[in-house]
Design a protein around this motif. Sequence first.
Motif, PDB file in Angstrom:
ATOM      1  N   ARG A  84       0.800  -1.197   0.063  1.00  0.00           N
ATOM      2  CA  ARG A  84       0.000   0.048  -0.065  1.00  0.00           C
ATOM      3  C   ARG A  84       0.764   1.315  -0.091  1.00  0.00           C
ATOM      4  N   ILE A  85       0.560   2.293  -0.840  1.00  0.00           N
ATOM      5  CA  ILE A  85       1.571   3.298  -1.006  1.00  0.00           C
ATOM      6  C   ILE A  85       0.373   4.573  -1.101  1.00  0.00           C
ATOM      7  N   LYS A  86       1.147   5.711  -0.674  1.00  0.00           N
ATOM      8  CA  LYS A  86       0.251   7.145  -0.962  1.00  0.00           C
ATOM      9  C   LYS A  86       1.254   8.215  -1.117  1.00  0.00           C
ATOM     10  N   ALA A  87       0.941   9.212  -1.986  1.00  0.00           N
ATOM     11  CA  ALA A  87       1.883  10.423  -2.249  1.00  0.00           C
ATOM     12  C   ALA A  87       1.731  11.500  -1.139  1.00  0.00           C
ATOM     13  N   VAL A  88       2.726  11.990  -0.535  1.00  0.00           N
ATOM     14  CA  VAL A  88       2.636  12.878   0.540  1.00  0.00           C
ATOM     15  C   VAL A  88       2.837  14.570  -0.058  1.00  0.00           C
ATOM     16  N   SER A  89       3.701  14.525  -0.967  1.00  0.00           N
ATOM     17  CA  SER A  89       4.116  15.931  -1.593  1.00  0.00           C
ATOM     18  C   SER A  89       4.835  15.768  -2.660  1.00  0.00           C
ATOM     19  N   GLY A  90       5.101  16.837  -3.333  1.00  0.00           N
ATOM     20  CA  GLY A  90       6.128  16.945  -4.634  1.00  0.00           C
ATOM     21  C   GLY A  90       5.468  16.258  -5.686  1.00  0.00           C
ATOM     22  N   ASN A  91       6.346  16.083  -6.695  1.00  0.00           N
ATOM     23  CA  ASN A  91       5.700  15.277  -7.955  1.00  0.00           C
ATOM     24  C   ASN A  91       4.970  14.046  -7.640  1.00  0.00           C
ATOM     25  N   LEU A  92       4.081  13.669  -8.582  1.00  0.00           N
ATOM     26  CA  LEU A  92       3.479  12.469  -8.365  1.00  0.00           C
ATOM     27  C   LEU A  92       3.932  11.521  -9.455  1.00  0.00           C
ATOM     28  N   PRO A  93       4.654  10.410  -8.633  1.00  0.00           N
ATOM     29  CA  PRO A  93       5.082   9.566  -9.288  1.00  0.00           C
ATOM     30  C   PRO A  93       4.165   8.117  -9.940  1.00  0.00           C
ATOM     31  N   SER A 122      -2.954  11.796  -6.807  1.00  0.00           N
ATOM     32  CA  SER A 122      -3.430  12.760  -5.562  1.00  0.00           C
ATOM     33  C   SER A 122      -2.959  12.463  -4.624  1.00  0.00           C
ATOM     34  N   TYR A 123      -2.830  13.220  -3.629  1.00  0.00           N
ATOM     35  CA  TYR A 123      -2.058  13.564  -2.252  1.00  0.00           C
ATOM     36  C   TYR A 123      -2.922  12.871  -1.217  1.00  0.00           C
ATOM     37  N   GLY A 124      -2.415  11.845  -0.498  1.00  0.00           N
ATOM     38  CA  GLY A 124      -3.054  11.307   0.655  1.00  0.00           C
ATOM     39  C   GLY A 124      -4.016  10.187   0.314  1.00  0.00           C
ATOM     40  N   GLU A 125      -4.055   9.701  -0.814  1.00  0.00           N
ATOM     41  CA  GLU A 125      -5.047   8.753  -1.137  1.00  0.00           C
ATOM     42  C   GLU A 125      -4.142   7.259  -1.359  1.00  0.00           C
ATOM     43  N   VAL A 126      -4.688   6.394  -0.548  1.00  0.00           N
ATOM     44  CA  VAL A 126      -4.015   5.296  -0.449  1.00  0.00           C
ATOM     45  C   VAL A 126      -4.493   4.213  -1.444  1.00  0.00           C
ATOM     46  N   ILE A 127      -3.385   3.883  -2.204  1.00  0.00           N
ATOM     47  CA  ILE A 127      -3.494   2.654  -3.361  1.00  0.00           C
ATOM     48  C   ILE A 127      -2.680   1.438  -2.871  1.00  0.00           C
ATOM     49  N   THR A 128      -3.350   0.474  -3.538  1.00  0.00           N
ATOM     50  CA  THR A 128      -2.615  -0.764  -3.523  1.00  0.00           C
ATOM     51  C   THR A 128      -2.087  -1.159  -4.819  1.00  0.00           C
ATOM     52  N   VAL A 129      -0.930  -1.674  -4.910  1.00  0.00           N
ATOM     53  CA  VAL A 129      -0.070  -2.326  -6.149  1.00  0.00           C
ATOM     54  C   VAL A 129       0.036  -3.686  -5.828  1.00  0.00           C
ATOM     55  N   SER A 130       0.092  -4.304  -6.702  1.00  0.00           N
ATOM     56  CA  SER A 130       0.397  -5.989  -6.699  1.00  0.00           C
ATOM     57  C   SER A 130       0.676  -6.559  -8.004  1.00  0.00           C
ATOM     58  N   ALA A 131       1.608  -7.547  -7.979  1.00  0.00           N
ATOM     59  CA  ALA A 131       1.818  -8.456  -9.220  1.00  0.00           C
ATOM     60  C   ALA A 131       2.132  -9.825  -8.578  1.00  0.00           C
ATOM     61  N   ILE A 132       1.793 -10.753  -9.564  1.00  0.00           N
ATOM     62  CA  ILE A 132       1.871 -12.202  -9.414  1.00  0.00           C
ATOM     63  C   ILE A 132       3.107 -12.784  -9.991  1.00  0.00           C
ATOM     64  N   ILE A 133       3.864 -13.516  -9.415  1.00  0.00           N
ATOM     65  CA  ILE A 133       5.109 -13.988  -9.909  1.00  0.00           C
ATOM     66  C   ILE A 133       4.979 -15.573  -9.973  1.00  0.00           C
ATOM     67  N   GLY A 134       5.193 -16.440 -10.763  1.00  0.00           N
ATOM     68  CA  GLY A 134       5.225 -17.702 -10.943  1.00  0.00           C
ATOM     69  C   GLY A 134       5.873 -18.120 -12.093  1.00  0.00           C
ATOM     70  N   THR A 135       6.119 -19.731 -11.942  1.00  0.00           N
ATOM     71  CA  THR A 135       6.819 -20.483 -13.084  1.00  0.00           C
ATOM     72  C   THR A 135       5.964 -20.739 -14.139  1.00  0.00           C
ATOM     73  N   GLY A 136       4.641 -20.707 -14.199  1.00  0.00           N
ATOM     74  CA  GLY A 136       3.934 -21.061 -15.528  1.00  0.00           C
ATOM     75  C   GLY A 136       3.309 -20.116 -15.979  1.00  0.00           C
TER      76      GLY A 136
END
Length: 762
Positions: A84-93, A122-136
């Motif tokens: 989970r991640i959120k922007a606090v200030s500055g440029n939005l990555p 936007s600032y202060g908005e909590v988002i969740t990033v995810s990815a699945i890694i596997g052999t197949g």
Amino acid sequence: MNIAITDGLVLTPPAFELGLDVWSSEDGTAGSATYDGAANAAIVAADQDFGSCLELTKTAATQKLRYMGQTPILPGVYLRVSARIKAVSGNLPAVRVAGYAMSASGHVAGLVEVGTSTALDSYGEVITVSAIIGTGNRGGVNMVWGTTPIYGHFGLDLTGQNGGVVRIDDLQIDDVTEAFLREMMDWVDVRDFGAKGDGVTDDRAAFAAADAAAAGRGIHVPEGSYYIGSTLSIDAPIRFTGTLVMPTAARLSLMSSYDFPTYAEAFGDEQLGLEKALQALFAYTDHNTLDLKGRRVEITRPVDIKAIAPDITSFSNRRVLRNGQFNVIDGTAWDTVTVTSQATYSTANDTTLTGVVNIANIPVGARVSGTGVGREVYVRAVNVGAGTLTLSMPLYGGSGTRVLTFTRYKYVLDFSGLAKLDRFNIDDVEILCNGEASAILLAPSGQMFCVRDSYINAPKDRGISSIGTGCQDILIDRCQFLSNESQVPAQDRVSIAFNVNANDAKIRDSRFVRFGTTMVLHGTGHLIVGNHWFQGDEEEPGVRVAGLVFTQTNVQSAVTGNYIDNSVIEWTNEHDATPDYNSEFSFGGLTVTGNTFVAMNAANWFTWFSLKPYGDGHFIQGLNISCNVFRAINGTLDRFEKVDTTFADLDRTRFRNILIEGNAFNGVTQFVCNPVFVQVDQATAQTTWTVQPGPYLPFGGYARNVESLVAEGKITNASNARVSTMPYIEVEQGTSQQNVTVNWAEAAKGRVHMRIRCDNPN
């Protein structure tokens, strides 16, 4: 499946607050730069959304955050990395999950090592990033790494403009293989389609739905008791941990798993599984063979085909039961039922008993015994309302009312409830009757019942019983029948290996050991070839009894190449309602060739061949006994053949077409043949020479014909002058009608050779 649970692996990295020295700003490999003491990284102790978290300022084009621990990559295991991640200030990555694939040799290049990028807008908005890694390479997998990497370093990438500040909650790594399980495993679970397994709820619809969804995979039935209320067909392969409960009439057809072990597991009971498998065998055409898979099946009660398949009345498609063993377990289910009843018999309706007292208690398949009843007569049908019984064979005792006994044996396989059964094969099966049960009861009618390469051991009463014409064209090939009476003296035994009422039995290459009688055969066209049956015992001198019994006069049968040991071939007409001769074919049509006959420790009056007419006026009209070997061991026998006159004798004036020649007699006092070659030596001149061939002629036959008379040397008179006149012959001379006289015009002496017959040759 979850390796964090099953293997105890810790997948999730430690919290940021525990130290940043394990968090790399590069690829996460050992020796790479960490965020420990870095100017752009700090721990925030009490964020309102995350609590303790990492605050990171973006200072590089791709700001990397990698856990330096080695997260294992295992074949078939799928990992989800999320944060989970959120922007606090500055440029939005923008942010994405990223990893670094490693093998024992180092970095594995050429793989996708980043997930989908998400922009922080936007600032202060909590988002969740995810990815699945596997052999197949499966749907939903972001990074397909194959089997070369053995571990990875996982974290996040920040991309876009520098200068932005973000806060990141602790990284989470989870085993999500379970999300792929339905596609990865080769089965579906009936519970996922609504099956309850409570033994009450009808789960049939759930099983059908699972079958439809299997799509080439199998079906798993987990623990539980699953009630299936009606007939069910399953196309997919299926395996059972739980068990099924079904009504008797409901069939289970396992189209891809049709074998005994699967049915036994399905019902949690070997015999019930066998019965339901047999029920299915008679119900559909996708399979014609029930394979026992070499299994031993404990049998506690008769397998009654009609009871387990009540909707089947007759069946004519080829079916095979093969490759296993039945073992009878003692119990009251095998108890013989015996009923005594009065009944009336008329020769005008020779297979029916009328006015039967207590008829409701007489079961189909009961053996009938009593005065005037031949061997192996059975109840073929019962009409309680009419008070009549249909018999398998006529009675020889004539019309009248008498008391009879009806004995119903219990059989491991009971087909008697079917009206007709054709082309049923038992192949490579051993039936261990253990002296508790009989083996097989045939249907009242049918053709081509076959038992091959099989063993019937220790039947209590019968090996195979026919109560009608279900034995038509029966085949018994390469089998062994072992009696339960091996230690009983031969004359006290009551068991019978099998009986036949119809035509064209083929009994070949089989072995029968110490039954009361081996086979009782009615009908014609039988081939008894290459078998070994023996019925001796340890008695000295021992009584020897019938092994093979023919019960009609004209048999058109062959007994060839058998080993006939301490037993009699007995030929009767005991299944004739009017046994006196009455213009029908009399005893004939039998060929007995190339057999080995042995008797050991037998009484001297024992004979290997006995003809027993049950009525007056009969004769022999076609019999070939040739090229056999007769041998007595530990004693000698008087003759090889006889007529049993218990009921009647033969009419020897009508003997015709009897050939007995080429036989070898060892330990047999009297050589027997027809025609007999006689050398006649007359030392003194007589006008009448009396020749006595009687002892050589079979069955007490009369000297009825002389085929030839040839003089050896000169025939001379008292003065030694040559006698040239031809003599004439008179047959059937003497009180026994077994002598022949050679009559000369004058007293003569010399030697002649004669061929004398007890019959007319055609």
